[in-house]
Every structure is written in structure tokens, then in C-alpha cells.
Design a protein around this motif. Structure first.
Motif, PDB file in Angstrom:
ATOM      1  N   SER A   5       0.831  -1.071   0.139  1.00 11.28           N
ATOM      2  CA  SER A   5      -0.217  -0.015   0.069  1.00 11.28           C
ATOM      3  C   SER A   5       0.858   1.089   0.041  1.00 11.28           C
ATOM      4  O   SER A   5       1.889   1.189   0.518  1.00 11.28           O
ATOM      5  N   SER A   6       0.573   2.212  -0.528  1.00 12.11           N
ATOM      6  CA  SER A   6       1.019   3.612  -0.851  1.00 12.11           C
ATOM      7  C   SER A   6       1.348   4.478   0.777  1.00 12.11           C
ATOM      8  O   SER A   6       2.022   5.259   0.856  1.00 12.11           O
ATOM      9  N   GLY A   7       0.383   3.951   1.778  1.00  9.66           N
ATOM     10  CA  GLY A   7       0.410   4.676   2.969  1.00  9.66           C
ATOM     11  C   GLY A   7      -0.248   6.051   2.658  1.00  9.66           C
ATOM     12  O   GLY A   7      -0.209   6.892   3.738  1.00  9.66           O
ATOM     13  N   SER A   8      -1.249   6.211   1.702  1.00 10.34           N
ATOM     14  CA  SER A   8      -2.095   7.637   1.622  1.00 10.34           C
ATOM     15  C   SER A   8      -3.406   7.308   1.691  1.00 10.34           C
ATOM     16  O   SER A   8      -4.148   7.460   0.457  1.00 10.34           O
ATOM     17  N   PRO A   9      -4.050   7.390   2.883  1.00  9.58           N
ATOM     18  CA  PRO A   9      -5.592   7.197   2.917  1.00  9.58           C
ATOM     19  C   PRO A   9      -6.320   8.296   2.169  1.00  9.58           C
ATOM     20  O   PRO A   9      -5.813   9.256   2.404  1.00  9.58           O
ATOM     21  N   ALA A  15     -10.447   8.910  -4.948  1.00 12.89           N
ATOM     22  CA  ALA A  15      -9.634   8.128  -5.021  1.00 12.89           C
ATOM     23  C   ALA A  15      -9.475   8.056  -6.898  1.00 12.89           C
ATOM     24  O   ALA A  15     -10.334   8.542  -7.469  1.00 12.89           O
ATOM     25  N   LEU A  21      -6.903  -0.410  -5.375  1.00 11.08           N
ATOM     26  CA  LEU A  21      -6.974  -0.081  -4.246  1.00 11.08           C
ATOM     27  C   LEU A  21      -7.236  -0.900  -2.960  1.00 11.08           C
ATOM     28  O   LEU A  21      -7.759  -1.911  -3.334  1.00 11.08           O
ATOM     29  N   GLU A  78     -12.955   4.263   3.323  1.00  7.64           N
ATOM     30  CA  GLU A  78     -11.449   4.866   3.368  1.00  7.64           C
ATOM     31  C   GLU A  78     -10.592   3.800   2.445  1.00  7.64           C
ATOM     32  O   GLU A  78     -10.649   2.678   2.869  1.00  7.64           O
ATOM     33  N   GLU A  80      -6.613   3.050   0.226  1.00  2.84           N
ATOM     34  CA  GLU A  80      -5.283   3.510  -0.142  1.00  2.84           C
ATOM     35  C   GLU A  80      -5.012   2.828  -1.642  1.00  2.84           C
ATOM     36  O   GLU A  80      -5.324   1.633  -1.772  1.00  2.84           O
ATOM     37  N   GLU A  81      -4.031   3.471  -2.236  1.00  2.89           N
ATOM     38  CA  GLU A  81      -3.781   2.928  -3.626  1.00  2.89           C
ATOM     39  C   GLU A  81      -2.439   1.826  -3.327  1.00  2.89           C
ATOM     40  O   GLU A  81      -1.845   2.106  -2.449  1.00  2.89           O
TER      41      GLU A  81
END
Length: 87
Positions: A5-9, A15, A21, A78, A80-81
Motif C-alpha cells: 500500500s502507498s500509505g496515503s489514505p 481516489a 485500491l 477509506e 489507499e492505492e
């Protein structure tokens, strides 16, 4: 090699379309969250916003099926990518 995961919620509504995702949380009404879980949309699942619809909703690919979700529900999910380590 694998997915991370990119860590960017963000909300599913904000999105980017057509990206993989990871669902972090569902902030919807408990009855709605249970119905989504019964359809396979639960925390930890991978999904994809296929396209946006009029009124702010979207068509989502999740758990092998397509779902039409309204704007309020997209705001309640919610995500994240997911990025591939091989890229």
C-alpha cells in the motif's frame, strides 16, 4: 516482489479511477457496512473504481462483481492505492 500500500489514505470518492485500491475502513451506517460485507466489500479487500457516475457516485469492481455506489457511500469508504514493488 508483491503489492504494497502507498500509505496515503483517502476516500473512495477522491481516489483515482482505474487503479487498484485497498479498503482500510468503512465509516458507513452499521447496517450498510454489514450489507457491503455480505457482498464481499470488507476491510482488507482490493477494489477498483471503474468510473464515476452522475451525482458523484461510481461503479466499483470488488470481490469479483460490479457495484454501483452513491456519493455518500464513496465518501464513507477509506482506501489507499496499492503499488506494485516491481514498478
Amino acid at each position: 516482489m508483491g503489492n504494497n500500500s502507498s500509505g496515503s489514505p483517502m476516500t473512495l470518492r477522491s481516489a483515482p479511477a482505474d487503479r487498484t485500491l485497498h479498503l482500510l475502513a468503512c465509516h458507513a451506517d452499521p447496517a450498510v457496512a454489514r450489507r457491503l460485507a455480505a457482498l464481499g466489500v470488507r476491510r482488507g479487500v482490493q477494489l477498483r473504481l471503474l468510473r464515476r457516475t452522475a451525482g458523484g457516485g461510481g461503479i466499483v469492481l470488488a470481490a469479483g462483481g460490479r457495484l454501483a455506489l452513491g456519493r455518500e457511500l464513496l465518501d464513507a469508504l477509506e482506501v489507499e492505492e496499492v503499488v506494485d514493488d516491481a514498478e
